[in-house]
Scaffold this active site. Structure first.
Site, PDB file in Angstrom:
ATOM      1  N   PRO A   2       6.529  -4.992 -38.355  1.00  0.00           N
ATOM      2  CA  PRO A   2       7.886  -5.535 -38.510  1.00  0.00           C
ATOM      3  C   PRO A   2       8.798  -4.509 -39.188  1.00  0.00           C
ATOM      4  O   PRO A   2       8.442  -3.928 -40.195  1.00  0.00           O
ATOM      5  CB  PRO A   2       7.707  -6.761 -39.407  1.00  0.00           C
ATOM      6  CG  PRO A   2       6.251  -6.932 -39.600  1.00  0.00           C
ATOM      7  CD  PRO A   2       5.555  -5.689 -39.188  1.00  0.00           C
ATOM      8  N   GLU A   3       9.951  -4.288 -38.588  1.00  0.00           N
ATOM      9  CA  GLU A   3      10.956  -3.399 -39.176  1.00  0.00           C
ATOM     10  C   GLU A   3      12.002  -4.253 -39.891  1.00  0.00           C
ATOM     11  O   GLU A   3      11.953  -5.485 -39.833  1.00  0.00           O
ATOM     12  CB  GLU A   3      11.607  -2.559 -38.074  1.00  0.00           C
ATOM     13  CG  GLU A   3      10.649  -1.613 -37.362  1.00  0.00           C
ATOM     14  CD  GLU A   3      10.397  -0.326 -38.149  1.00  0.00           C
ATOM     15  OE1 GLU A   3      11.013  -0.143 -39.216  1.00  0.00           O
ATOM     16  OE2 GLU A   3       9.577   0.489 -37.687  1.00  0.00           O
ATOM     17  N   HIS A  90      -6.582 -16.223 -40.488  1.00  0.00           N
ATOM     18  CA  HIS A  90      -5.660 -15.233 -41.056  1.00  0.00           C
ATOM     19  C   HIS A  90      -4.454 -15.853 -41.747  1.00  0.00           C
ATOM     20  O   HIS A  90      -3.539 -15.148 -42.133  1.00  0.00           O
ATOM     21  CB  HIS A  90      -5.198 -14.270 -39.953  1.00  0.00           C
ATOM     22  CG  HIS A  90      -6.335 -13.596 -39.262  1.00  0.00           C
ATOM     23  ND1 HIS A  90      -7.225 -12.772 -39.932  1.00  0.00           N
ATOM     24  CD2 HIS A  90      -6.771 -13.648 -37.982  1.00  0.00           C
ATOM     25  CE1 HIS A  90      -8.136 -12.332 -39.080  1.00  0.00           C
ATOM     26  NE2 HIS A  90      -7.892 -12.853 -37.888  1.00  0.00           N
ATOM     27  N   ARG A 109      -4.333  -8.086 -40.496  1.00  0.00           N
ATOM     28  CA  ARG A 109      -4.793  -6.797 -41.020  1.00  0.00           C
ATOM     29  C   ARG A 109      -4.665  -6.702 -42.534  1.00  0.00           C
ATOM     30  O   ARG A 109      -5.183  -5.767 -43.143  1.00  0.00           O
ATOM     31  CB  ARG A 109      -4.047  -5.661 -40.323  1.00  0.00           C
ATOM     32  CG  ARG A 109      -4.355  -5.646 -38.821  1.00  0.00           C
ATOM     33  CD  ARG A 109      -3.641  -4.527 -38.112  1.00  0.00           C
ATOM     34  NE  ARG A 109      -4.093  -3.206 -38.560  1.00  0.00           N
ATOM     35  CZ  ARG A 109      -3.557  -2.069 -38.139  1.00  0.00           C
ATOM     36  NH1 ARG A 109      -2.553  -2.075 -37.292  1.00  0.00           N
ATOM     37  NH2 ARG A 109      -4.013  -0.921 -38.592  1.00  0.00           N
ATOM     38  N   ARG A 152      19.000  20.183 -48.646  1.00  0.00           N
ATOM     39  CA  ARG A 152      17.659  19.825 -48.177  1.00  0.00           C
ATOM     40  C   ARG A 152      17.360  20.555 -46.869  1.00  0.00           C
ATOM     41  O   ARG A 152      18.159  20.535 -45.940  1.00  0.00           O
ATOM     42  CB  ARG A 152      17.538  18.303 -47.970  1.00  0.00           C
ATOM     43  CG  ARG A 152      17.867  17.477 -49.204  1.00  0.00           C
ATOM     44  CD  ARG A 152      16.970  17.759 -50.387  1.00  0.00           C
ATOM     45  NE  ARG A 152      15.595  17.348 -50.184  1.00  0.00           N
ATOM     46  CZ  ARG A 152      15.100  16.171 -50.605  1.00  0.00           C
ATOM     47  NH1 ARG A 152      15.873  15.322 -51.252  1.00  0.00           N
ATOM     48  NH2 ARG A 152      13.842  15.865 -50.383  1.00  0.00           N
TER      49      ARG A 152
END
Ligand SMILES: [Zn+2]
Length: 271
Positions: A2-3, A90, A109, A152
């Site tokens: 999931p983002e 789960h 997971r 950078r």
């Protein structure tokens, strides 16, 4: 995985059930996920009133009247199940509201996490204290990026994945935003021009906002029993499209590896 837009959609979906609700029953079905659940999680949450929900980076926030906020992360595979008909192996954390609605945090997971953090010092929580500004909202500005990226030499792609520079912006949205802004992902971050940064900020905000809107359009499904919060399908301009034609020019989308992760981009459009 999931983002940020999925986390935002999840929080909005959870809010429909939890905002203003009292947690009548809280059950943990194993010791924890990535790390153990807080020892006092059940004690603190049982009977608590949910006073609001929120999000910081890819963490969901459930504020309570106990002065503590439940902070959850979905990890690699986490999702909230709404009114599950049966509990599975789960489903590790169960919340039941006084109105009798049930939510299950399912994480096969177990890379996710659940923590309790004092609500009045959330920003000082170690995981939050190091974060840069949210990618959506007023805090992310070209001036912030200019200062954070000055000097950078690492690529702009890798710098935008750094949570200290922008919080919660994942690989998908960095690729998409750089394409929209026409910036070569290989360019040294400190060498990206001010004009390009002025294009980049609205590009970041647009790709995230469009993904949240796409998730929101699927929210009505979550009201159904056995609905799930956490994932939805999206259309991308470059992400995952190696070898396909560019949507903007006659070029072809390329894939390179930067910092061990794939970057998709159009070598013709992105300079
Ligand atoms: Zn192109």
């Amino acid at each position: 995985m999931p983002e940020l837009p999925e986390v935002e959609t999840t929080v909005r979906g959870l809010a429909r059930i939890l905002d203003g609700a009292r947690l009548a029953r809280v059950v943990t079905r194993r010791e924890g996920l990535r790390r153990p659940f807080p020892a006092d999680l059940v004690q603190v949450l049982t009977g608590a009133l949910v006073t609001g929900l929120g999000r910081r980076a890819k963490y969901g926030l459930v504020h309570t009247d106990r002065g503590q906020t439940m902070v959850f992360h979905l990890g690699m595979s986490g999702r909230w199940r709404i009114e599950p008909e049966d509990l599975g192996l789960h489903d590790h954390l169960i919340l039941e509201t006084g109105a009798g609605q049930r939510l299950a945090l399912c994480d096969p997971r177990r890379f996710g996490s659940v923590d309790l953090v004092a609500s009045d010092s959330l920003e000082q929580w170690p995981q939050f204290a190091v974060l840069g500004p949210e990618p959506i909202g007023a805090a992310l500005t070209p001036a912030h990026l200019k200062a954070a990226l000055a000097g950078r030499t690492a690529s702009i792609k890798l710098m935008l994945l750094d949570q200290r520079i922008v919080a919660g912006l994942g690989n998908i949205y960095v690729c998409e935003a750089l394409f929209r802004a026409g910036i070569d992902p290989r360019k040294a971050a400190g060498k990206v021009s001010g004009a390009a940064l002025v294009r980049l900020v609205p590009a970041i905000q647009a790709v995230i906002a469009e993904a949240i809107a796409a998730g929101g359009s699927t929210l009505r499904d979550y009201a159904q029993p056995d609905g799930e919060l956490g994932y939805f399908s999206k259309q991308f301009d470059v992400y995952g499209r190696e070898g396909e034609p560019c949507v903007r020019c006659s070029g072809t989308i390329a894939r390179i590896v930067q910092g061990g992760r794939s970057t998709w981009f159009c070598p013709r459009c992105q300079k």
